[in-house]
Write a protein that holds these residues in place. Sequence first.
Motif, short mmCIF file in Angstrom:
data_model
loop_
_atom_site.label_atom_id
_atom_site.label_comp_id
_atom_site.label_asym_id
_atom_site.label_seq_id
_atom_site.Cartn_x
_atom_site.Cartn_y
_atom_site.Cartn_z
N LYS A 173 67.03 34.65 63.83
CA LYS A 173 67.01 35.76 62.38
C LYS A 173 67.79 36.27 61.38
O LYS A 173 69.33 36.53 62.22
N ILE A 174 67.56 36.01 60.33
CA ILE A 174 68.27 36.75 58.66
C ILE A 174 68.17 37.61 58.20
O ILE A 174 66.70 37.26 58.25
N LEU A 175 68.56 38.70 58.08
CA LEU A 175 67.95 40.34 57.51
C LEU A 175 69.05 40.05 55.88
O LEU A 175 70.83 39.74 55.83
N ILE A 176 68.17 39.90 54.70
CA ILE A 176 69.47 40.02 54.03
C ILE A 176 68.47 41.45 53.07
O ILE A 176 67.03 42.07 52.72
N VAL A 177 69.77 41.92 52.91
CA VAL A 177 70.08 43.12 52.43
C VAL A 177 70.71 43.62 50.73
O VAL A 177 71.73 42.93 50.44
N CYS A 178 69.55 44.55 50.08
CA CYS A 178 70.11 44.87 48.92
C CYS A 178 69.94 46.39 48.86
O CYS A 178 69.92 47.64 49.89
N VAL A 179 69.91 47.40 47.80
CA VAL A 179 69.76 48.47 47.46
C VAL A 179 67.73 49.05 47.96
O VAL A 179 67.93 49.14 48.57
N GLY A 180 67.39 48.55 46.78
CA GLY A 180 66.61 48.77 46.95
C GLY A 180 65.05 48.41 47.79
O GLY A 180 64.13 48.48 47.93
N ASN A 181 65.60 47.15 47.53
CA ASN A 181 64.31 45.39 48.39
C ASN A 181 63.15 45.33 47.55
O ASN A 181 62.20 45.20 48.15
N ILE A 182 63.46 45.15 45.93
CA ILE A 182 62.64 45.33 45.00
C ILE A 182 62.79 43.88 44.17
O ILE A 182 62.05 43.46 43.68
N CYS A 183 64.16 42.92 44.29
CA CYS A 183 64.49 43.10 43.22
C CYS A 183 65.33 41.16 44.29
O CYS A 183 64.77 40.40 44.29
N ARG A 184 66.48 41.63 44.51
CA ARG A 184 67.59 41.17 44.98
C ARG A 184 66.91 40.43 46.23
O ARG A 184 67.20 39.18 46.70
N SER A 185 66.68 41.14 46.94
CA SER A 185 66.86 40.77 48.89
C SER A 185 65.26 39.69 49.02
O SER A 185 65.58 38.87 49.52
N PRO A 186 63.95 40.08 47.98
CA PRO A 186 63.28 39.76 48.45
C PRO A 186 63.27 38.18 47.76
O PRO A 186 62.27 37.43 47.58
N THR A 187 64.03 38.01 46.72
CA THR A 187 64.07 37.07 45.66
C THR A 187 65.08 35.92 46.93
O THR A 187 64.54 34.70 47.08
N ALA A 188 66.10 36.85 47.28
CA ALA A 188 66.75 35.74 48.60
C ALA A 188 65.85 35.17 49.62
O ALA A 188 66.29 34.42 49.85
N SER A 227 69.98 44.97 64.09
CA SER A 227 70.78 44.97 65.55
C SER A 227 70.22 43.47 66.22
O SER A 227 70.27 42.34 66.21
N ASP A 228 68.34 43.22 65.30
CA ASP A 228 67.27 42.05 65.44
C ASP A 228 67.88 40.61 64.56
O ASP A 228 67.86 40.19 65.72
N ALA A 229 68.53 41.09 64.37
CA ALA A 229 69.30 40.02 63.26
C ALA A 229 70.57 39.22 63.50
O ALA A 229 71.16 39.84 64.36
N ASP A 230 70.63 38.63 63.93
CA ASP A 230 71.57 37.04 64.55
C ASP A 230 73.28 37.03 63.06
O ASP A 230 73.49 36.88 63.36
N LEU A 231 72.43 37.47 61.76
CA LEU A 231 73.40 37.66 61.20
C LEU A 231 72.21 38.18 59.51
O LEU A 231 71.53 38.07 59.11
N VAL A 232 73.18 39.10 59.03
CA VAL A 232 73.38 40.11 57.73
C VAL A 232 74.19 39.73 56.63
O VAL A 232 75.11 39.39 56.75
N LEU A 233 72.62 39.34 55.51
CA LEU A 233 73.28 38.68 54.52
C LEU A 233 73.37 40.37 53.09
O LEU A 233 71.96 40.67 52.82
N VAL A 234 74.81 40.61 52.56
CA VAL A 234 74.65 41.16 51.40
C VAL A 234 74.69 41.07 49.83
O VAL A 234 75.70 40.12 49.97
N MET A 235 74.05 41.70 48.98
CA MET A 235 74.60 40.99 47.91
C MET A 235 76.10 42.04 47.24
O MET A 235 76.64 41.09 46.21
#
Length: 146
Positions: A4-19, A76-84
């Motif tokens: 499980k991978i979680l990708i994080v940005c600020v607003g969750n409307i541009c970068r993280s959903p694209t990634a 907590s649910d994610a095994d890996l968290v990726l940020v911008m």
Amino acid sequence: MFNKILIVCVGNICRSPTAEKLLHSALASSCIEVRSAGLAALQDHPLEPMASRLLEERGYTLLAHSARQLTRAAVSDADLVLVMEQRHIDGVLEVAPEARGKVFLLGKWQHDREIKDPYRQGRSAFIHAFALIEQATQAWASRLLS
């Protein structure tokens, strides 16, 4: 193994959903789940129109997106968290201090490159961010699948 991978940005409307879309597509042959969230999410907002347009222009099928706020449970649910950006690591650790060690820049394999927010900056900023996200997700996918 990362399931499980979680990708994080600020607003969750541009970068993280694209990634999220690009990494999910690159990992299609695996069972790895990819999700996204925002540190200050514009909750329930759809994908930003320019981000959506770029994905469509490049042949990605879009499902409905609804921005969601980052929670301790999601981290907590994610095994890996990726940020911008580097500061996003601090934001994630503020929400879930126990995540230290599993939070990395999406651009880790490009010399810890940050991917700046294109929001409200026009098409060229979105194209630039998309290219960086594409490079970074391909680098992560090649490592995750090897």
